[in-house]
Design an enzyme around this catalytic site. Structure first.
Site, PDB file in Angstrom:
ATOM      1  N   GLY A  29      -1.519   6.076   8.544  1.00 17.52           N
ATOM      2  CA  GLY A  29      -2.206   4.808   8.402  1.00 17.52           C
ATOM      3  C   GLY A  29      -1.970   4.166   7.051  1.00 17.52           C
ATOM      4  N   HIS A  30      -3.011   3.508   6.532  1.00 15.41           N
ATOM      5  CA  HIS A  30      -2.901   2.712   5.318  1.00 15.41           C
ATOM      6  C   HIS A  30      -2.569   3.578   4.101  1.00 15.41           C
ATOM      7  CE1 HIS A  30      -3.569  -0.923   3.017  1.00 15.41           C
ATOM      8  NE2 HIS A  30      -4.496  -0.359   2.276  1.00 15.41           N
ATOM      9  N   PHE A  31      -3.325   4.636   3.885  1.00 15.33           N
ATOM     10  CA  PHE A  31      -3.102   5.516   2.737  1.00 15.33           C
ATOM     11  C   PHE A  31      -2.311   6.745   3.179  1.00 15.33           C
ATOM     12  CE2 PHE A  31      -6.916   3.205   1.099  1.00 15.33           C
ATOM     13  CZ  PHE A  31      -6.327   2.692  -0.051  1.00 15.33           C
TER      14      PHE A  31
END
Length: 325
Positions: A299-301
């Site tokens: 995902g994002h991180f």
């Protein structure tokens, strides 16, 4: 003679407890050294603001500048830094308003991407970094690319992780209320963005779309949220969200930089990111056809659950493309 015998017995005993390392163990030593790298936690005063940064590695090594995203800080690089610091001079700043840096009142300090880039530029110049590879993520992308426009000769390479420079990367519904605010910076459009600095959204950014959510430490969102909840910080974040729109008109200039300079580029992208989705990764190849692209089930991180995949890719890229560039 008696002393000699005792010495031999002690030596034999110690050898049995601490045998000579095998060849395989000796070959593992560099990795062990990397994991034991010393990280320094420092501050520098830039334009009257104390800017915190993490620094590690040899001062004369190639510089790797790590530029964090929202709503975190250089904390997001805490696990990566030691894996690079045996050979590379790693610098990871916290922007004003983030992490351990000062957070002046938003009515007294300009929380814009132009100003954040200026602060970072003055910091790395003060630290003597005349050339650097930039790891850019989220907010770090427009901040880093603004540095590149100012000093194209300083950029020895790019590592791009969920950091946008193309209109295709802004098609997520996440951006819809933010775009409304870009068009009209009124209170009625600002107030709905308050939800973006709440614990639920902070946790969402760390957990949504992760390949293995059990690898994500809860310390991440607890740490970030404690900083977001400081008095006045919500206004800082809303100012930054509002100003993100100032980066979009610069996209053609960012892309022109890519085409003209052709910096060695590694793209490692969490494909399940709902903020900067995978659609933002592939357009880079229009301007950087030699870029190395790795789309990850994350995902994002992505560093939080894919460090074991990303770190070898980053090391290999730096060793091949940057040391000699």
């Amino acid at each position: 003679m008696r002393r000699l015998l005792i010495s031999l017995m002690v030596a034999t005993s110690l050898t049995s407890y601490f045998p000579t390392p095998t060849l395989a163990q000796q070959n593992q030593a560099p990795g062990f050294a990397q994991s034991q790298a010393v990280v320094h936690y420092r501050t520098a005063e830039i334009d009257g603001v104390k800017v915190f940064y993490r620094e590690a590695g040899p001062k004369d090594g190639p510089v790797v500048l790590l530029l964090h995203g929202f709503p975190t800080s250089s904390h997001m690089f805490r696990n990566l830094i030691p894996l690079l610091a045996d050979k590379y001079h790693v610098i990871a700043p916290d922007y004003p308003g983030y992490g351990q840096s000062d957070a002046p009142d938003h009515e007294k300090f300009s929380y814009t991407f132009a100003n954040q880039a200026e602060i970072v530029d003055k910091l790395v110049t003060k630290l003597g970094a005349e050339r650097y590879t930039m790891y850019v993520m989220d907010y770090g992308a427009p901040i880093g690319y603004r540095l590149a426009l100012k000093h194209p000769e300083r950029v020895s390479g790019l590592i791009v992780q969920n950091g946008n420079a193309y209109s295709e990367g802004l098609q997520s519904p996440f951006w819809d209320p933010i775009k409304v605010y870009w068009a009209d910076r009124s209170k009625k459009n600002r107030d709905p963005l308050n939800v973006l600095v709440t614990l639920d959204i902070t946790k969402f950014q760390y957990t949504d779309g992760m390949g293995d959510v059990e690898r994500i430490s809860p310390d991440n969102w607890v740490h970030d949220q404690a900083l977001l909840d400081r008095p006045g910080n919500r206004d800082i974040q809303l100012d930054m969200l509002g100003d993100y729109g100032s980066n979009v008109p610069l996209y053609p200039q960012f892309q022109a930089f890519f085409r003209a300079q052709q910096p060695p580029t590694l793209i490692v992208w969490g494909k399940n990111d709902k903020i900067f989705p995978e659609a933002g990764a592939h357009p880079y190849l229009r301007d950087l056809p030699k870029a190395e692209v790795h789309i990850l089930d994350s995902g994002h991180f992505a560093l939080e659950d894919k460090l074991d995949e990303m770190a070898p890719l980053i090391r290999d890229f730096l060793d091949r493309k940057v040391v000699t560039n």
